[in-house]
Scaffold this motif. Structure first.
Motif, PDB file in Angstrom:
ATOM      1  N   PHE A  91      41.312  34.421  36.477  1.00  0.00           N
ATOM      2  CA  PHE A  91      41.250  35.359  35.280  1.00  0.00           C
ATOM      3  C   PHE A  91      40.689  34.820  33.866  1.00  0.00           C
ATOM      4  CE2 PHE A  91      45.151  35.904  38.080  1.00  0.00           C
ATOM      5  CZ  PHE A  91      45.288  37.447  38.142  1.00  0.00           C
ATOM      6  N   GLU A 129      44.998  42.306  29.532  1.00  0.00           N
ATOM      7  CA  GLU A 129      45.068  42.543  30.939  1.00  0.00           C
ATOM      8  C   GLU A 129      45.947  41.780  31.768  1.00  0.00           C
ATOM      9  OE1 GLU A 129      40.477  43.696  32.145  1.00  0.00           O
ATOM     10  OE2 GLU A 129      40.606  41.591  30.893  1.00  0.00           O
ATOM     11  N   LEU A 130      46.570  40.951  31.117  1.00  0.00           N
ATOM     12  CA  LEU A 130      47.377  39.865  31.661  1.00  0.00           C
ATOM     13  C   LEU A 130      48.878  40.194  31.361  1.00  0.00           C
ATOM     14  CD1 LEU A 130      45.754  36.393  30.890  1.00  0.00           C
ATOM     15  CD2 LEU A 130      45.440  37.956  32.698  1.00  0.00           C
ATOM     16  N   SER A 131      49.800  39.921  32.232  1.00  0.00           N
ATOM     17  CA  SER A 131      51.441  39.874  32.016  1.00  0.00           C
ATOM     18  C   SER A 131      51.849  38.909  31.104  1.00  0.00           C
ATOM     19  CB  SER A 131      51.818  39.460  33.476  1.00  0.00           C
ATOM     20  OG  SER A 131      51.933  38.299  33.418  1.00  0.00           O
ATOM     21  N   GLY A 160      53.685  36.542  31.142  1.00  0.00           N
ATOM     22  CA  GLY A 160      53.914  34.893  31.583  1.00  0.00           C
ATOM     23  C   GLY A 160      52.484  34.398  31.704  1.00  0.00           C
ATOM     24  N   MET A 161      51.565  35.263  32.212  1.00  0.00           N
ATOM     25  CA  MET A 161      50.060  34.827  32.316  1.00  0.00           C
ATOM     26  C   MET A 161      49.576  34.410  31.029  1.00  0.00           C
ATOM     27  SD  MET A 161      49.188  37.568  34.975  1.00  0.00           S
ATOM     28  CE  MET A 161      47.491  37.018  36.006  1.00  0.00           C
ATOM     29  N   ARG A 195      51.210  31.235  29.956  1.00  0.00           N
ATOM     30  CA  ARG A 195      50.140  30.103  30.421  1.00  0.00           C
ATOM     31  C   ARG A 195      48.848  29.830  30.016  1.00  0.00           C
ATOM     32  NH1 ARG A 195      50.261  31.750  36.604  1.00  0.00           N
ATOM     33  NH2 ARG A 195      51.332  33.694  36.023  1.00  0.00           N
ATOM     34  N   ASP A 211      59.333  34.036  34.823  1.00  0.00           N
ATOM     35  CA  ASP A 211      60.170  34.129  35.913  1.00  0.00           C
ATOM     36  C   ASP A 211      60.599  32.982  36.323  1.00  0.00           C
ATOM     37  OD1 ASP A 211      58.655  33.655  38.499  1.00  0.00           O
ATOM     38  OD2 ASP A 211      57.188  34.283  36.931  1.00  0.00           O
ATOM     39  N   THR A 225      58.214  30.484  38.664  1.00  0.00           N
ATOM     40  CA  THR A 225      57.099  29.946  37.620  1.00  0.00           C
ATOM     41  C   THR A 225      57.510  29.009  36.718  1.00  0.00           C
ATOM     42  OG1 THR A 225      55.865  32.058  37.739  1.00  0.00           O
ATOM     43  CG2 THR A 225      54.945  30.764  36.296  1.00  0.00           C
TER      44      THR A 225
HETATM   45  P1  ADP Z   1      54.435  36.359  35.096  1.00  0.00           P
HETATM   46  O1  ADP Z   1      55.700  35.717  36.010  1.00  0.00           O
HETATM   47  O2  ADP Z   1      53.338  35.284  34.926  1.00  0.00           O
HETATM   48  O3  ADP Z   1      55.270  37.279  34.294  1.00  0.00           O
HETATM   49  P2  ADP Z   1      54.204  38.669  36.762  1.00  0.00           P
HETATM   50  O4  ADP Z   1      55.289  38.732  37.568  1.00  0.00           O
HETATM   51  O5  ADP Z   1      53.985  39.622  35.650  1.00  0.00           O
HETATM   52  O6  ADP Z   1      53.635  37.347  36.051  1.00  0.00           O
HETATM   53  O7  ADP Z   1      52.921  38.730  37.642  1.00  0.00           O
HETATM   54  C1  ADP Z   1      52.972  37.980  39.020  1.00  0.00           C
HETATM   55  C2  ADP Z   1      51.550  37.977  39.485  1.00  0.00           C
HETATM   56  O8  ADP Z   1      50.647  39.303  39.495  1.00  0.00           O
HETATM   57  C3  ADP Z   1      50.667  37.188  38.601  1.00  0.00           C
HETATM   58  O9  ADP Z   1      50.647  35.862  38.781  1.00  0.00           O
HETATM   59  C4  ADP Z   1      49.364  37.810  39.091  1.00  0.00           C
HETATM   60  O10 ADP Z   1      48.668  37.107  40.007  1.00  0.00           O
HETATM   61  C5  ADP Z   1      49.542  39.149  39.415  1.00  0.00           C
HETATM   62  N1  ADP Z   1      49.415  39.978  37.998  1.00  0.00           N
HETATM   63  C6  ADP Z   1      49.965  40.386  37.169  1.00  0.00           C
HETATM   64  N2  ADP Z   1      49.640  41.099  36.324  1.00  0.00           N
HETATM   65  C7  ADP Z   1      48.389  41.241  36.700  1.00  0.00           C
HETATM   66  C8  ADP Z   1      47.239  42.017  36.050  1.00  0.00           C
HETATM   67  N3  ADP Z   1      47.141  42.638  34.853  1.00  0.00           N
HETATM   68  N4  ADP Z   1      45.944  41.713  36.620  1.00  0.00           N
HETATM   69  C9  ADP Z   1      45.884  41.173  37.922  1.00  0.00           C
HETATM   70  N5  ADP Z   1      46.880  40.599  38.477  1.00  0.00           N
HETATM   71  C10 ADP Z   1      48.208  40.541  37.868  1.00  0.00           C
END
Ligand code: ADP
Ligand code: ADP
Length: 229
Positions: free
Chosen positions: A128, A135-137, A139-140, A143, A167, A170
């Motif tokens: 990413f 574009e990311l959650s 949690g991401m 990180r 979560d 993670t």
């Molecule tokens: P987190 O525990 O980091 O909040 P999520 O439970 O939302 O993550 O997502 C779990 C996994 O799904 C992420 O580690 C990632 O691999 C994938 N993912 C989540 N959101 C996206 C996104 N917008 N684009 C691509 N992959 C995603």
């Protein structure tokens, strides 16, 4: 001298709605170099206020605070800061956000980029690197805030419930990574959590706070066998 030294610290907030609030009352403690100290306590006991004072973001009212022997605002480029919620620049990619400290501190760009990629791999974000925060959650994004805080290899990490929004799986992974970073790098880590098991798992020493007014009521020395690689 201790890395962090706090003596007789009090903090009063003044607000229109509530008048004056005594957020921290006569707090004293020290953190030695290389120690991992956790602060636990109920919501509203002043944990975030204490961390912001150590980071030089909020001014204290009474007492003395020294970070590496200096006022907190002077020690900032030796600090890595992680807050509860991710704070990223939306118009920059994950890689560019991670590289911000390198720009601010004028680090060698090539070495910084190599390190950024290592850190992104460590937190599972390497695919990413060119994505934008929206574009990311959540949690991401958090990180990515952590990779940014580690980029300049700060000697002190101040973390305010850094994994609270992740979560459970993670969170466990990140806690193990943090333990590994601490054992390998000798950083001083000061971390806020409201989970006593998490504090005991992570820290050498746990400071327990009570609310209204915020005080340190107990100090627990943790002496558990640690996992080895
Ligand atoms: P987190 O525990 O980091 O909040 P999520 O439970 O939302 O993550 O997502 C779990 C996994 O799904 C992420 O580690 C990632 O691999 C994938 N993912 C989540 N959101 C996206 C996104 N917008 N684009 C691509 N992959 C995603
Ligand atoms: P914790 O992180 O332990 O939940 P905080 O440091 O956020 O505690 O808050 C401690 C106390 O200070 C609370 O009573 C809170 O309402 C008050 N407080 C925090 N920030 C402010 C502010 N900017 N203005 C007024 N009161 C505040």
């Amino acid at each position: 001298p201790p890395t962090i030294e706090v003596r007789g610290l009090s903090k009063t907030y003044r607000s229109k709605r509530e008048g004056t609030v005594l957020a921290l009352d006569d707090i004293s403690f020290t953190v030695e170099e290389g120690e991992f100290v956790c602060i636990v306590g109920p919501s509203g006991c002043g944990k975030s206020t204490l961390l912001k004072i150590l980071a030089g973001i909020v001014a204290h009212s009474v007492g003395t605070v020294a970070v590496r022997g200096k006022p907190p605002s002077d020690a900032q480029n030796r600090l890595g800061l992680v807050f509860q919620a991710p704070v990223l620049l939306p118009w920059r990619t994950v890689l560019q956000n991670t590289l911000l400290p390198a720009q601010v501190l004028g680090l060698d760009p090539k070495a910084a980029e190599a390190r950024a990629h290592d850190l992104l791999r460590m937190v599972g974000l390497e695919q990413f690197a060119s994505s934008y925060p929206n574009e990311l959650s959540g949690g991401m994004q958090q990180r990515c805030s952590i990779t940014r805080a580690l980029l300049h290899d700060p000697s002190i990490l101040l973390m305010d419930e850094p994994f609270g929004a992740l979560d459970a799986m993670t969170r466990d992974t990140m806690n193990l990574e943090l333990q590994r970073i601490w054992r390998e790098s000798g950083k001083t880590i000061f971390l806020i959590t409201h989970s006593i098991p998490e504090a005991v798992f992570l820290a050498d020493r746990v400071l327990v706070m009570s609310a209204r007014p915020g005080r340190i009521v107990e100090e627990i020395k943790v002496d558990l066998p640690r996992p080895r690689d």
